[in-house]
Motif scaffolding. Sequence first.
Motif, PDB file in Angstrom:
ATOM      1  N   GLN A   1       0.747  -1.215   0.079  1.00 39.54           N
ATOM      2  CA  GLN A   1       0.000   0.095   0.171  1.00 39.54           C
ATOM      3  C   GLN A   1       0.932   1.222   0.007  1.00 39.54           C
ATOM      4  OE1 GLN A   1      -2.515  -0.422   3.650  1.00 39.54           O
ATOM      5  NE2 GLN A   1      -3.884  -1.816   2.345  1.00 39.54           N
ATOM      6  N   ILE A   2       2.199   1.354   0.437  1.00 39.46           N
ATOM      7  CA  ILE A   2       2.761   2.410   0.579  1.00 39.46           C
ATOM      8  C   ILE A   2       4.146   2.513  -0.782  1.00 39.46           C
ATOM      9  CG2 ILE A   2       2.517   2.795   2.875  1.00 39.46           C
ATOM     10  CD1 ILE A   2       5.416   1.510   3.509  1.00 39.46           C
ATOM     11  N   ILE A   3       3.991   1.708  -1.635  1.00 33.46           N
ATOM     12  CA  ILE A   3       4.732   1.922  -2.770  1.00 33.46           C
ATOM     13  C   ILE A   3       4.678   3.228  -3.381  1.00 33.46           C
ATOM     14  CG2 ILE A   3       5.170   1.107  -5.051  1.00 33.46           C
ATOM     15  CD1 ILE A   3       6.082  -0.937  -3.198  1.00 33.46           C
ATOM     16  N   GLY A   4       5.831   3.927  -3.437  1.00 32.73           N
ATOM     17  CA  GLY A   4       5.909   5.105  -4.064  1.00 32.73           C
ATOM     18  C   GLY A   4       5.953   6.129  -2.714  1.00 32.73           C
ATOM     19  N   ALA A   5       5.811   5.886  -1.556  1.00 33.97           N
ATOM     20  CA  ALA A   5       5.605   6.605  -0.417  1.00 33.97           C
ATOM     21  C   ALA A   5       7.018   7.016   0.192  1.00 33.97           C
ATOM     22  CB  ALA A   5       4.849   6.216   0.675  1.00 33.97           C
ATOM     23  N   PRO A   6       7.369   8.220   1.031  1.00 32.33           N
ATOM     24  CA  PRO A   6       8.329   8.219   1.823  1.00 32.33           C
ATOM     25  C   PRO A   6       8.397   7.218   2.995  1.00 32.33           C
ATOM     26  CG  PRO A   6       7.302  10.046   2.052  1.00 32.33           C
ATOM     27  CD  PRO A   6       6.611   9.311   1.137  1.00 32.33           C
ATOM     28  N   ILE A   7       9.633   6.489   3.121  1.00 34.70           N
ATOM     29  CA  ILE A   7       9.823   5.477   4.317  1.00 34.70           C
ATOM     30  C   ILE A   7      11.307   5.826   4.665  1.00 34.70           C
ATOM     31  CG2 ILE A   7       8.292   3.785   3.310  1.00 34.70           C
ATOM     32  CD1 ILE A   7      10.830   2.085   2.950  1.00 34.70           C
TER      33      ILE A   7
ATOM     34  N   ARG B   1      16.487   7.005   4.308  1.00 35.11           N
ATOM     35  CA  ARG B   1      15.131   7.443   3.777  1.00 35.11           C
ATOM     36  C   ARG B   1      15.036   7.558   2.304  1.00 35.11           C
ATOM     37  NH1 ARG B   1      15.866  11.822   8.681  1.00 35.11           N
ATOM     38  NH2 ARG B   1      16.081  10.435  10.415  1.00 35.11           N
ATOM     39  N   GLY B   2      14.059   7.085   1.951  1.00 33.91           N
ATOM     40  CA  GLY B   2      13.701   7.361   0.445  1.00 33.91           C
ATOM     41  C   GLY B   2      12.330   7.030   0.170  1.00 33.91           C
ATOM     42  N   GLU B   3      12.241   6.996  -1.105  1.00 35.49           N
ATOM     43  CA  GLU B   3      10.631   6.478  -1.617  1.00 35.49           C
ATOM     44  C   GLU B   3      10.741   5.028  -2.003  1.00 35.49           C
ATOM     45  OE1 GLU B   3       9.690   8.760  -5.166  1.00 35.49           O
ATOM     46  OE2 GLU B   3       9.737  10.641  -4.166  1.00 35.49           O
ATOM     47  N   LEU B   4       9.787   4.320  -1.371  1.00 37.66           N
ATOM     48  CA  LEU B   4       9.978   2.707  -1.580  1.00 37.66           C
ATOM     49  C   LEU B   4       9.298   2.541  -3.054  1.00 37.66           C
ATOM     50  CD1 LEU B   4       9.722  -0.046  -0.288  1.00 37.66           C
ATOM     51  CD2 LEU B   4       7.644   0.338   0.259  1.00 37.66           C
ATOM     52  N   GLN B   5      10.093   1.867  -3.545  1.00 32.87           N
ATOM     53  CA  GLN B   5       9.954   1.520  -5.234  1.00 32.87           C
ATOM     54  C   GLN B   5       9.401  -0.121  -5.065  1.00 32.87           C
ATOM     55  OE1 GLN B   5       9.612   3.571  -7.505  1.00 32.87           O
ATOM     56  NE2 GLN B   5      10.089   4.910  -5.568  1.00 32.87           N
ATOM     57  N   SER B   6      10.036  -1.010  -4.536  1.00 29.78           N
ATOM     58  CA  SER B   6       9.624  -2.482  -4.340  1.00 29.78           C
ATOM     59  C   SER B   6      10.174  -2.955  -3.252  1.00 29.78           C
ATOM     60  CB  SER B   6      10.047  -3.257  -5.541  1.00 29.78           C
ATOM     61  OG  SER B   6      11.590  -3.231  -5.636  1.00 29.78           O
TER      62      SER B   6
ATOM     63  N   ASP C   1      10.139  -7.415  -1.625  1.00 26.72           N
ATOM     64  CA  ASP C   1       9.876  -8.756  -2.042  1.00 26.72           C
ATOM     65  C   ASP C   1       9.606  -9.497  -0.732  1.00 26.72           C
ATOM     66  OD1 ASP C   1      12.230  -9.543  -0.852  1.00 26.72           O
ATOM     67  OD2 ASP C   1      13.065  -9.854  -2.983  1.00 26.72           O
ATOM     68  N   GLY C   2       9.194 -10.810  -0.760  1.00 22.35           N
ATOM     69  CA  GLY C   2       8.914 -11.748   0.188  1.00 22.35           C
ATOM     70  C   GLY C   2      10.218 -11.703   1.162  1.00 22.35           C
ATOM     71  N   TYR C   3      11.185 -11.500   0.971  1.00 20.52           N
ATOM     72  CA  TYR C   3      12.505 -11.678   1.772  1.00 20.52           C
ATOM     73  C   TYR C   3      12.724 -10.193   2.468  1.00 20.52           C
ATOM     74  CZ  TYR C   3      13.245 -16.244  -0.741  1.00 20.52           C
ATOM     75  OH  TYR C   3      12.773 -17.446  -0.999  1.00 20.52           O
ATOM     76  N   MET C   4      11.842  -9.296   2.153  1.00 20.41           N
ATOM     77  CA  MET C   4      12.006  -7.912   2.654  1.00 20.41           C
ATOM     78  C   MET C   4      13.438  -7.162   1.981  1.00 20.41           C
ATOM     79  SD  MET C   4       9.388  -7.500   4.952  1.00 20.41           S
ATOM     80  CE  MET C   4       9.809  -6.197   6.096  1.00 20.41           C
ATOM     81  N   ASN C   5      13.592  -7.683   0.863  1.00 23.33           N
ATOM     82  CA  ASN C   5      14.520  -7.083   0.110  1.00 23.33           C
ATOM     83  C   ASN C   5      13.965  -5.492  -0.240  1.00 23.33           C
ATOM     84  OD1 ASN C   5      16.860  -8.874   0.314  1.00 23.33           O
ATOM     85  ND2 ASN C   5      15.657  -9.889  -1.360  1.00 23.33           N
ATOM     86  N   ILE C   6      14.594  -4.544  -0.323  1.00 25.60           N
ATOM     87  CA  ILE C   6      14.022  -3.214  -0.482  1.00 25.60           C
ATOM     88  C   ILE C   6      14.677  -2.365  -1.514  1.00 25.60           C
ATOM     89  CG2 ILE C   6      13.157  -0.961   0.630  1.00 25.60           C
ATOM     90  CD1 ILE C   6      13.562  -2.578   3.334  1.00 25.60           C
ATOM     91  N   ALA C   7      13.808  -1.999  -2.533  1.00 26.45           N
ATOM     92  CA  ALA C   7      14.400  -0.860  -3.395  1.00 26.45           C
ATOM     93  C   ALA C   7      14.078   0.436  -3.077  1.00 26.45           C
ATOM     94  CB  ALA C   7      14.086  -1.364  -4.797  1.00 26.45           C
ATOM     95  N   LEU C   8      14.814   1.317  -3.057  1.00 29.38           N
ATOM     96  CA  LEU C   8      14.513   2.887  -2.923  1.00 29.38           C
ATOM     97  C   LEU C   8      15.128   3.767  -3.787  1.00 29.38           C
ATOM     98  CD1 LEU C   8      15.436   2.998   1.272  1.00 29.38           C
ATOM     99  CD2 LEU C   8      13.140   2.906   0.174  1.00 29.38           C
TER     100      LEU C   8
ATOM    101  N   GLY D   1      21.168   7.897  -5.566  1.00 28.66           N
ATOM    102  CA  GLY D   1      19.939   7.775  -6.255  1.00 28.66           C
ATOM    103  C   GLY D   1      19.062   6.726  -5.984  1.00 28.66           C
ATOM    104  N   ASP D   2      19.473   5.545  -6.472  1.00 29.43           N
ATOM    105  CA  ASP D   2      18.758   4.134  -6.105  1.00 29.43           C
ATOM    106  C   ASP D   2      19.660   3.379  -4.942  1.00 29.43           C
ATOM    107  OD1 ASP D   2      16.715   4.898  -7.960  1.00 29.43           O
ATOM    108  OD2 ASP D   2      17.763   3.868  -9.673  1.00 29.43           O
ATOM    109  N   VAL D   3      18.753   2.732  -4.149  1.00 31.34           N
ATOM    110  CA  VAL D   3      19.290   1.783  -3.359  1.00 31.34           C
ATOM    111  C   VAL D   3      18.733   0.528  -3.370  1.00 31.34           C
ATOM    112  CG1 VAL D   3      19.978   1.442  -0.793  1.00 31.34           C
ATOM    113  CG2 VAL D   3      20.375   3.864  -1.897  1.00 31.34           C
ATOM    114  N   PHE D   4      19.517  -0.698  -3.084  1.00 34.02           N
ATOM    115  CA  PHE D   4      18.843  -1.922  -2.742  1.00 34.02           C
ATOM    116  C   PHE D   4      19.129  -2.341  -1.559  1.00 34.02           C
ATOM    117  CE2 PHE D   4      18.840  -6.402  -3.000  1.00 34.02           C
ATOM    118  CZ  PHE D   4      17.716  -6.635  -3.368  1.00 34.02           C
ATOM    119  N   ILE D   5      18.472  -2.731  -0.630  1.00 35.57           N
ATOM    120  CA  ILE D   5      18.981  -2.997   0.795  1.00 35.57           C
ATOM    121  C   ILE D   5      18.247  -4.609   0.982  1.00 35.57           C
ATOM    122  CG2 ILE D   5      18.524  -2.858   3.392  1.00 35.57           C
ATOM    123  CD1 ILE D   5      17.962   0.128   2.510  1.00 35.57           C
TER     124      ILE D   5
END
Length: 98
Positions: free
Chosen positions: A36-42, A53-58, A60-67, A83-87
Amino acid sequence: MSENGPNPPSTTDEPTTTTPSISVSVSKDPSGFLSQIIGAPITVKLNSGVEYRGELQSVDGYMNIALEKTEEYVSGQLKHKYGDVFIRGNNVLYISQD
């Protein structure tokens, strides 16, 4: 209730306060919230204490996060802008919507 009928209303001059209603989701699966919060600041806090801190882009089920538009904070101080970060999910302590 007393023997003589109902208790009379209080006549003290104490102020009356009401507690605001808080809606809490009881679901144990965070995927609904995160989708529900894709595109929101997190804010994402890592186990190391570093925050991103950035905008949530994606996510997955392993809680891998793209900002996107990401800032890195160490001890509350801005250290880098990316710019883009993958955690990787196993490093995440928590995710919160800003």
